[in-house]
Enzyme design. Structure first.
Site, PDB file in Angstrom:
ATOM      1  N   GLU A  33      -5.058  49.407 -92.822  1.00 10.79           N
ATOM      2  CA  GLU A  33      -5.164  48.187 -92.542  1.00 10.79           C
ATOM      3  C   GLU A  33      -4.704  47.372 -93.750  1.00 10.79           C
ATOM      4  O   GLU A  33      -5.502  47.595 -94.630  1.00 10.79           O
ATOM      5  CB  GLU A  33      -6.599  47.843 -92.108  1.00 10.79           C
ATOM      6  CG  GLU A  33      -6.669  46.537 -91.584  1.00 10.79           C
ATOM      7  CD  GLU A  33      -8.155  46.214 -91.129  1.00 10.79           C
ATOM      8  OE1 GLU A  33      -9.177  46.805 -91.662  1.00 10.79           O
ATOM      9  OE2 GLU A  33      -8.476  44.904 -90.690  1.00 10.79           O
ATOM     10  N   ARG A  83     -12.982  62.138 -96.871  1.00 15.19           N
ATOM     11  CA  ARG A  83     -12.503  61.032 -97.816  1.00 15.19           C
ATOM     12  C   ARG A  83     -12.733  61.673 -99.139  1.00 15.19           C
ATOM     13  O   ARG A  83     -13.749  62.108 -99.711  1.00 15.19           O
ATOM     14  CB  ARG A  83     -13.011  59.645 -97.549  1.00 15.19           C
ATOM     15  CG  ARG A  83     -14.636  59.518 -97.478  1.00 15.19           C
ATOM     16  CD  ARG A  83     -15.269  58.453 -97.640  1.00 15.19           C
ATOM     17  NE  ARG A  83     -14.212  57.406 -97.452  1.00 15.19           N
ATOM     18  CZ  ARG A  83     -14.120  56.450 -96.214  1.00 15.19           C
ATOM     19  NH1 ARG A  83     -15.077  56.554 -95.271  1.00 15.19           N
ATOM     20  NH2 ARG A  83     -13.047  55.271 -96.082  1.00 15.19           N
ATOM     21  N   LYS A 120     -13.318  49.694 -99.861  1.00 12.70           N
ATOM     22  CA  LYS A 120     -12.658  48.372-100.237  1.00 12.70           C
ATOM     23  C   LYS A 120     -13.586  47.166-100.255  1.00 12.70           C
ATOM     24  O   LYS A 120     -13.275  46.289-101.017  1.00 12.70           O
ATOM     25  CB  LYS A 120     -11.751  48.307 -98.911  1.00 12.70           C
ATOM     26  CG  LYS A 120     -10.459  49.049 -98.904  1.00 12.70           C
ATOM     27  CD  LYS A 120      -9.645  48.439 -97.547  1.00 12.70           C
ATOM     28  CE  LYS A 120      -8.607  49.449 -97.247  1.00 12.70           C
ATOM     29  NZ  LYS A 120      -7.853  48.972 -96.050  1.00 12.70           N
TER      30      LYS A 120
END
Length: 634
Positions: free
Chosen positions: A21, A268, A278
């Site tokens: 994204e 992750r 983020k």
RNA sequence: UGGGGAUUAGUGUAACGGUAGCACGACUGACUCUGGAUCAGUUAGCCCAGGUUCGAAUCCUGGAUCCCCAGCCA
């Protein structure tokens, strides 16, 4: 994949994708995903798509799109339609599939599997139930198909304000998996989209959009992180719902079945001494605790690149950490190892003095200078040699001289003989001090017979030191980086960290590199020191007790001037060197253009090449055995 | 106390019924015109308890611990 190939589930085809994204810069965790996806496609002879998952116009920006494309390219991934002259060529966009998604939503309504809901956000939240109790059906759940069709159409046309209506899937409000309790498919958002402009005022939710993006692209293996495991049933439900009533050959009222990819989850990446979300990285950027997304201390791809990491090193790192479903935190030392390993092979050696101390060779003729041969890279003979200027007055490393040497100290001290790399043996005769007792100048004599660095009589010295000629050296700015946080786990705000914060000091733990930074007069800045250890008057109150209290106040130390041999004068940004005995350094873009490049810009008249501003980032230190010995001794 | 995952040296990752291996780290030593690099060695592990089996990290049962999920974010 082997299993799928064996059973022929996807006809032996492999197609993967990386679907960021565009709401932030890519970090090393994304690099893991990119390498995984691209690597798999490459290994199985399939293809790899780069797709912007741009379904939320309120959070996404062009700047992020450009940086993401740039980073993925730099990391070495290749996608169909990629071109050198147009970064966006071949890049796919989730927003390009909005028409398809809309049509499928209408189809679901017609099949009685979706409905328009008038519940406000808080009402929907309230009626969703809890982890242990079922939710309640929306009062709008039983609207007629015709009414739903009409309402959804009007939603699309923009007849309703933001947040007043949603399109929901009709699944099961009592489902144990909360994602299946009539999830929202579309929300109303009157926002301009970076790609579709004002065409839409309803935007699809992730769960509704993502599977179709994969399906339309023929993705076989939709690889994502662990937190989406709970979403896989929904991923499958949406595609199955569209396929309900469809047939393989397209006969029947609904047409041909659409492709159904397999979602697969993996853990992750977490790294010690840094943060990876983020949200947190954005916070660091916005609060000015770092200089930007590409600050060399950031775990972002652009930050690591600016710091001097190579994509080869990052790829090797990703290969070594492997892939699994175990949540884990990789020691940043492994990343640094991979960086050293690669740079050791490819980085030219150069001599640079970070904390200069004058060394005067008393028996060397005044005004004389000579050029000595130096090997560019002992690991790579083809790198050749270069000339390094030598003269009577040199700079050596401050730490390479001790008036009274500690045990096992082999470097320069009165009476000791050492080798100046590629030059001569010199013997220390003493030093001079200023009024405060600080050593300002070291004196020595040289043995002319040892020119080049070897003694004809075969005598040995225990130490070889780097040096630069004071008259020829380039003054440069050097930025030394340490880990962004003082603790392996930034979330560890246990008592002593808080106590340290309360005292206005950094947490007691030594710097992660195992070497506390030595304060010197040359030290110019403390980096982001204000942020970590020095909360305002309220000190260690509850609000200060979060991950930011573990920020390392010494994560950046700027040295100016440091002196480097003149051979680096024209190096372009991103050029990497090993400063012998120190570590790997990389030319920062803050450096002025090299003289050769200045010609292209007549506005910048620069008559003296030596005046170029040169800034180096320390990529990573060399292993320092002496530092360990010294540390143990204290 | 609902559902979904996970658990192998300090860290990460293999072994998929047959000798628990590799890498990083740490520690020794050798070598060296970078106290670099390189080389050799040491260190240290199957979450627990039962069961099946000639044999279990692996299969079964029970338990423990950790992570994720109640956005109109992704």
């Amino acid at each position: 994949m082997d299993e799928h190939n064996r059973t022929g589930r996807f006809g032996g085809r492999v197609c993967t994708r990386f679907p960021p994204e565009p709401n932030g810069y890519l970090h090393i965790g994304h690099a893991k995903s990119i390498n995984l996806n691209y690597g798999l496609a490459a290994d199985y002879g399939g293809h790899f798509n780069l797709r912007m998952d741009d379904t939320n116009p309120e959070k996404e920006e062009q700047e992020y799109v450009s940086s993401i494309i740039d980073d993925v390219r730099w990391l070495g991934a290749r996608w169909p339609g990629m071109r050198a002259d147009d970064p966006k060529a071949g890049v796919l966009w989730g927003s390009n599939y909005f028409d398809h998604m809309y049509a499928w939503a209408v189809e679901l309504i017609k099949k009685g599997k979706a409905y328009v809901c008038d519940l406000a956000a808080d009402e929907m939240s309230r009626t969703r139930g809890t982890l242990t109790t079922p939710g309640q059906d929306s009062p709008f759940r039983s609207r007629s198909i015709a009414e739903n069709l009409d309402l959804f159409e009007r939603m699309r046309k923009g007849e309703f304000p933001d947040g007043t209506k949603t399109l929901r899937a009709k699944i099961d409000m009592a489902h144990a998996n909360l994602n299946l309790r009539d999830p929202v498919m579309y929300r109303i958002m009157h926002a301009t989209h970076h790609n579709t402009g004002d065409k839409w005022c309803i935007y699809p939710m992730y769960d509704w959009a993502h599977g179709f993006e994969d399906a339309l692209e023929g993705i076989t293996h939709s690889i994502c992180t662990l937190e989406f495991e709970n979403h896989r049933p929904l991923y499958d439900w949406f595609i199955d719902a569209v396929n309900a009533g469809r047939t393989d050959d397209g006969s029947g009222p609904w047409g041909k079945k659409i492709h159904h990819p397999q979602q697969i989850e993996f853990a992750r990446l977490n790294l010690t001494y840094t943060v990876m979300s983020k949200r947190r990285l954005l916070e660091l950027v916005k609060s000015g605790r770092v200089r930007g997304w590409d600050d060399p201390r950031m775990p972002t791809v652009s930050g690591m690149r600016r710091r001097g990491y190579t994509s080869e090193a990052i790829r090797e790192f990703c290969r070594r950490i492997g892939v699994s479903k175990v949540e884990s935190t990789v020691d940043v030392a492994l990343l640094e190892h991979c960086v050293r390993e690669h740079l050791n092979k490819v980085a030219p050696r150069v001599m640079g003095v970070l904390r200069p101390l004058k060394l005067v060779i008393d028996n060397y003729p005044d005004g004389q200078a000579e050029e000595l041969d130096a090997i560019n890279n002992p690991e790579d003979e083809s790198a050749g040699t270069r000339k390094v200027p030598f003269s009577k007055v040199l700079y050596i490393e401050h730490d390479d001289f001790r008036e009274t040497p500690p045990p096992k100290y082999w470097r320069l001290y009165p009476g000791n003989e050492v080798r100046l790399r590629y030059a001569y043996f010199v013997k220390c005769t003493g030093c001079t001090k200023d009024a405060f007792g600080h050593v300002v100048e070291v004196h020595c004599t040289y043995d002319p017979a040892t020119r080049g660095g070897d003694a004809p009589d075969g005598r040995k010295v225990k130490s070889t030191m780097h040096w630069v000629s004071a008259a020829h050296a380039l003054p440069v700015e050097v930025r030394l980086y340490d880990h962004l946080f003082t603790r392996p786990d930034p979330d560890d705000v246990s008592d002593d960290a808080l106590r340290a914060a309360g005292e206005g000091e950094a947490p007691a733990e030594p710097s992660a590199a195992g070497r506390p930074l030595t304060p010197l007069p040359l030290r110019e800045g403390l980096g982001e020191g204000r942020s970590a250890g020095q909360p305002d008057a309220t000190s260690a109150d509850a609000t200060a007790q979060d991950w930011k209290s573990n920020l390392n106040p010494n994560s950046l130390e700027t040295i100016h001037p440091a002196y480097v041999e003149p051979s680096v004068a024209n190096a372009a940004p991103e050029t990497r060197y090993q400063f012998e005995r120190h570590g790997y350094f990389c030319v920062d873009p803050d450096s002025d253009a090299a003289p050769g490049n200045v010609a292209a810009d007549p506005g910048v008249g620069r008559s003296t090449p030596g005046a170029r501003r040169l800034v180096f980032n320390r990529t990573v230190t060399l292993k320092d055995t002496w530092a360990k010995i010294e540390k143990k001794g204290t």
